[in-house]
Write a protein that holds these residues in place. Structure first.
Motif, PDB file in Angstrom:
ATOM      1  N   LYS A  49       0.747  -1.198   0.054  1.00 16.52           N
ATOM      2  CA  LYS A  49      -0.022   0.002  -0.131  1.00 16.52           C
ATOM      3  C   LYS A  49       0.737   1.207  -0.154  1.00 16.52           C
ATOM      4  CE  LYS A  49      -4.415   1.236   2.042  1.00 16.52           C
ATOM      5  NZ  LYS A  49      -5.502   1.009   3.109  1.00 16.52           N
ATOM      6  N   LYS A  50       0.433   2.349  -0.505  1.00 22.37           N
ATOM      7  CA  LYS A  50       1.379   3.453  -0.431  1.00 22.37           C
ATOM      8  C   LYS A  50       0.465   4.614   0.104  1.00 22.37           C
ATOM      9  CE  LYS A  50       3.943   4.025  -4.461  1.00 22.37           C
ATOM     10  NZ  LYS A  50       4.071   4.327  -5.834  1.00 22.37           N
ATOM     11  N   VAL A  51       1.076   5.331   0.957  1.00 22.36           N
ATOM     12  CA  VAL A  51       0.559   6.671   1.600  1.00 22.36           C
ATOM     13  C   VAL A  51       1.432   7.834   0.887  1.00 22.36           C
ATOM     14  CG1 VAL A  51       2.035   6.328   3.675  1.00 22.36           C
ATOM     15  CG2 VAL A  51       0.095   8.066   3.659  1.00 22.36           C
ATOM     16  N   GLU A 105      10.651   3.298   9.697  1.00 24.81           N
ATOM     17  CA  GLU A 105      10.592   1.923  10.079  1.00 24.81           C
ATOM     18  C   GLU A 105       9.387   1.403   9.463  1.00 24.81           C
ATOM     19  OE1 GLU A 105      10.681   1.501  14.263  1.00 24.81           O
ATOM     20  OE2 GLU A 105      10.030  -0.759  13.993  1.00 24.81           O
ATOM     21  N   GLY A 106       9.266   0.205   8.990  1.00 23.73           N
ATOM     22  CA  GLY A 106       8.222  -0.624   8.521  1.00 23.73           C
ATOM     23  C   GLY A 106       7.974  -0.311   7.149  1.00 23.73           C
ATOM     24  N   ALA A 107       8.601   0.754   6.495  1.00 21.53           N
ATOM     25  CA  ALA A 107       8.355   1.295   4.981  1.00 21.53           C
ATOM     26  C   ALA A 107       9.031   0.509   4.213  1.00 21.53           C
ATOM     27  CB  ALA A 107       8.632   2.732   4.881  1.00 21.53           C
ATOM     28  N   SER A 108       8.658  -0.082   3.187  1.00 21.30           N
ATOM     29  CA  SER A 108       9.336  -0.825   2.076  1.00 21.30           C
ATOM     30  C   SER A 108      10.161   0.227   1.217  1.00 21.30           C
ATOM     31  CB  SER A 108       8.526  -1.879   1.450  1.00 21.30           C
ATOM     32  OG  SER A 108       7.343  -1.100   0.889  1.00 21.30           O
ATOM     33  N   ARG A 109       9.729   1.430   0.863  1.00 18.92           N
ATOM     34  CA  ARG A 109      10.099   2.230  -0.094  1.00 18.92           C
ATOM     35  C   ARG A 109       9.890   3.601   0.409  1.00 18.92           C
ATOM     36  NH1 ARG A 109       7.981   2.180  -5.246  1.00 18.92           N
ATOM     37  NH2 ARG A 109       7.123   0.377  -4.424  1.00 18.92           N
ATOM     38  N   VAL A 110      10.522   4.494   0.158  1.00 18.75           N
ATOM     39  CA  VAL A 110      10.281   6.096   0.323  1.00 18.75           C
ATOM     40  C   VAL A 110      10.950   6.843  -0.923  1.00 18.75           C
ATOM     41  CG1 VAL A 110      10.604   8.361   1.634  1.00 18.75           C
ATOM     42  CG2 VAL A 110      10.564   6.084   2.884  1.00 18.75           C
ATOM     43  N   GLU A 111       9.722   7.431  -1.652  1.00 21.67           N
ATOM     44  CA  GLU A 111      10.027   8.259  -2.741  1.00 21.67           C
ATOM     45  C   GLU A 111       9.641   9.621  -2.618  1.00 21.67           C
ATOM     46  OE1 GLU A 111       8.243   5.506  -6.389  1.00 21.67           O
ATOM     47  OE2 GLU A 111       7.235   5.216  -4.506  1.00 21.67           O
ATOM     48  N   ARG A 112      10.424  10.427  -3.491  1.00 21.66           N
ATOM     49  CA  ARG A 112      10.412  12.031  -3.325  1.00 21.66           C
ATOM     50  C   ARG A 112       9.310  12.209  -4.548  1.00 21.66           C
ATOM     51  NH1 ARG A 112      13.153  15.831  -1.225  1.00 21.66           N
ATOM     52  NH2 ARG A 112      15.081  14.859  -0.880  1.00 21.66           N
ATOM     53  N   LEU A 172       6.171  13.223  -0.100  1.00 16.06           N
ATOM     54  CA  LEU A 172       6.827  11.723  -0.106  1.00 16.06           C
ATOM     55  C   LEU A 172       5.805  10.743  -0.466  1.00 16.06           C
ATOM     56  CD1 LEU A 172       8.911  12.237   3.079  1.00 16.06           C
ATOM     57  CD2 LEU A 172       9.745  12.522   0.824  1.00 16.06           C
ATOM     58  N   ALA A 173       6.133   9.784  -0.947  1.00 15.28           N
ATOM     59  CA  ALA A 173       5.351   8.504  -1.107  1.00 15.28           C
ATOM     60  C   ALA A 173       6.164   7.507  -0.327  1.00 15.28           C
ATOM     61  CB  ALA A 173       5.115   8.206  -2.572  1.00 15.28           C
ATOM     62  N   ILE A 174       5.317   6.756   0.555  1.00 17.85           N
ATOM     63  CA  ILE A 174       5.926   5.967   1.397  1.00 17.85           C
ATOM     64  C   ILE A 174       4.925   4.443   1.174  1.00 17.85           C
ATOM     65  CG2 ILE A 174       6.484   5.258   3.581  1.00 17.85           C
ATOM     66  CD1 ILE A 174       6.112   8.477   4.088  1.00 17.85           C
ATOM     67  N   SER A 175       5.670   3.435   0.674  1.00 21.10           N
ATOM     68  CA  SER A 175       5.145   2.351   0.432  1.00 21.10           C
ATOM     69  C   SER A 175       5.485   1.292   1.665  1.00 21.10           C
ATOM     70  CB  SER A 175       5.505   1.617  -0.833  1.00 21.10           C
ATOM     71  OG  SER A 175       5.636   2.423  -1.821  1.00 21.10           O
ATOM     72  N   TYR A 176       4.535   0.507   1.939  1.00 17.56           N
ATOM     73  CA  TYR A 176       4.509  -0.323   3.264  1.00 17.56           C
ATOM     74  C   TYR A 176       3.694  -1.747   2.832  1.00 17.56           C
ATOM     75  CZ  TYR A 176      -0.009   1.710   4.439  1.00 17.56           C
ATOM     76  OH  TYR A 176      -1.094   2.151   4.381  1.00 17.56           O
ATOM     77  N   ASP A 177       3.913  -2.709   3.546  1.00 19.01           N
ATOM     78  CA  ASP A 177       3.107  -4.188   3.415  1.00 19.01           C
ATOM     79  C   ASP A 177       1.973  -3.856   4.408  1.00 19.01           C
ATOM     80  OD1 ASP A 177       2.292  -6.341   3.638  1.00 19.01           O
ATOM     81  OD2 ASP A 177       4.264  -7.434   3.277  1.00 19.01           O
ATOM     82  N   ILE A 192       2.808   4.469  10.378  1.00 22.42           N
ATOM     83  CA  ILE A 192       3.824   5.152   9.321  1.00 22.42           C
ATOM     84  C   ILE A 192       3.521   6.586   9.587  1.00 22.42           C
ATOM     85  CG2 ILE A 192       4.244   5.764   6.908  1.00 22.42           C
ATOM     86  CD1 ILE A 192       5.041   3.042   7.466  1.00 22.42           C
ATOM     87  N   LEU A 193       2.559   7.331   9.671  1.00 21.09           N
ATOM     88  CA  LEU A 193       2.449   8.564   9.929  1.00 21.09           C
ATOM     89  C   LEU A 193       2.918   9.087  11.158  1.00 21.09           C
ATOM     90  CD1 LEU A 193      -1.174   9.109   8.343  1.00 21.09           C
ATOM     91  CD2 LEU A 193       1.115   9.754   7.383  1.00 21.09           C
ATOM     92  N   ALA A 194       2.818   8.216  12.230  1.00 15.59           N
ATOM     93  CA  ALA A 194       3.321   8.674  13.528  1.00 15.59           C
ATOM     94  C   ALA A 194       4.839   8.683  13.519  1.00 15.59           C
ATOM     95  CB  ALA A 194       2.495   7.594  14.417  1.00 15.59           C
TER      96      ALA A 194
END
Ligand code: ADP
Length: 308
Positions: free
Chosen positions: A228-230, A245-252, A258-263, A272-274
């Motif tokens: 999923k992506k936030v 921590e817990g993010a699989s990928r952080v993109e600008r 930012l786009a943060i992908s996580y399982d 993730i937001l916290a």
């Protein structure tokens, strides 16, 4: 039960040396609405053309409705109807004549022809005797489907049925494909539209670089989309990408986006937001995106060389 179509180690290397199929093994169940999904150049048409007897394979086996294409080519051919991508037929024949000619080509005796019934089925009975060139694009496509059905094959293959058609016509063709399937025909379609496979097919195989990278039922395939992506907009620009921590990928996405992908099976968006906030990054706006077939597709077709 015998498969509708079975491929076993199918290989094709074209004369110029292009290896279009690199050992494809696949069983398409009878009664399924099966999607062969893959980017352009993946090898989908080559597969279909081998089954239709238009391209000769280099190695491997292929069966249609239990008939080997080498040892029982006539039976194999009689068991399949192929709807090509291009709108190819003689503009000066009427739909009625087009189907009668095709029936003749397949050796269907006059008493067994179902020309008007087929035209009714594709809702062209009122156009039976007009020149085909006067038909709309959608009608022409339906005529091609009827043409592929004249010899009453148990399997029909549609090659990119909705490539380049508008949304309205696409919906109509989808409804028609569903109807055919409901009447008992095994339907195989190739597409590079993920939405189409997701919407129509009960089973999907993804082809890439001449290989099957996955072959499973649609819900299972979609279930693989666990990522999923936030997307967040921050109060201030960030110079360095934060470690979350817990993010699989952080993109600008921008100076302060930012786009943060996580399982989604492992962590939730809130966490993730916290963690972003704890890292001192103030958040102005947030959107989340559920992974879909496109993510699975991209993940599976991303590897260079297409190794499964
Ligand atoms: P798809 O239908 O998935 O777009 P194709 O089966 O048409 O893929 O093509 C697979 C690969 O084989 C591509 O690289 C294509 O360029 C090549 N290819 C297709 N037909 C021929 C041909 N007649 N001669 C040489 N190469 C071909």
């Amino acid at each position: 039960m015998t498969a509708a179509i079975r491929l076993d180690g199918l290989e094709k290397t074209y004369a110029g040396g292009k290896r279009a199929l690199d050992g494809v093994s696949l069983a398409i169940p009878r009664g399924s609405l099966f999607g062969l999904l893959g980017p352009n150049g993946a090898g989908k048409s080559t597969m279909i053309n081998i089954l239709a007897g238009l391209v000769t394979k280099t190695a491997g086996k292929a069966e249609v409705w239990g008939f080997d294409i080498d040892s029982h080519p006539r039976n194999a051919k009689a068991s399949i109807g192929v709807v090509p991508q291009e709108l190819l037929f003689d503009a000066f024949f009427t739909p009625f004549e087009t189907l009668e000619l095709q029936a003749g080509l397949f050796g269907v005796p006059a008493v067994k022809r179902r020309t008007m019934e087929l035209l009714q089925k594709v809702r062209l009975d009122d156009k039976a005797h007009v020149y085909s060139r006067t038909l709309s694009g959608g009608m022409k496509r339906r005529l091609l489907i009827a043409k592929a059905l004249v010899h009453n094959p148990p399997v029909i293959i549609l090659d990119e049925p909705t490539a380049g058609v508008d949304i309205e016509l696409r919906q109509m063709l989808w409804a028609y494909v569903r109807e055919l399937h409901a009447q008992g025909t095994t339907v195989v379609l190739t597409t590079h539209y993920l939405e189409e496979a997701e919407e129509l097919c009960d089973r999907i195989a993804i082809v890439n670089h001449g290989r099957i990278v996955i072959d499973t039922d649609t819900p299972t395939l979609l279930g693989q989309a666990r990522e999923k992506k936030v997307e967040v907009t921050l109060q201030a620009d960030v110079a360095d990408l934060p470690q979350i921590e817990g993010a699989s990928r952080v993109e600008r996405l921008g100076p302060n986006r930012l786009a943060i992908s996580y399982d989604k099976g492992l962590v939730q968006a809130g966490a993730i937001l916290a963690r972003l906030a704890a890292a001192g990054l103030g958040i102005v706006d947030v959107t989340t995106r559920e992974a879909d077939l496109e993510d699975v597709f991209l993940a599976l077709t991303a590897q260079p060389g297409g190794a499964a």
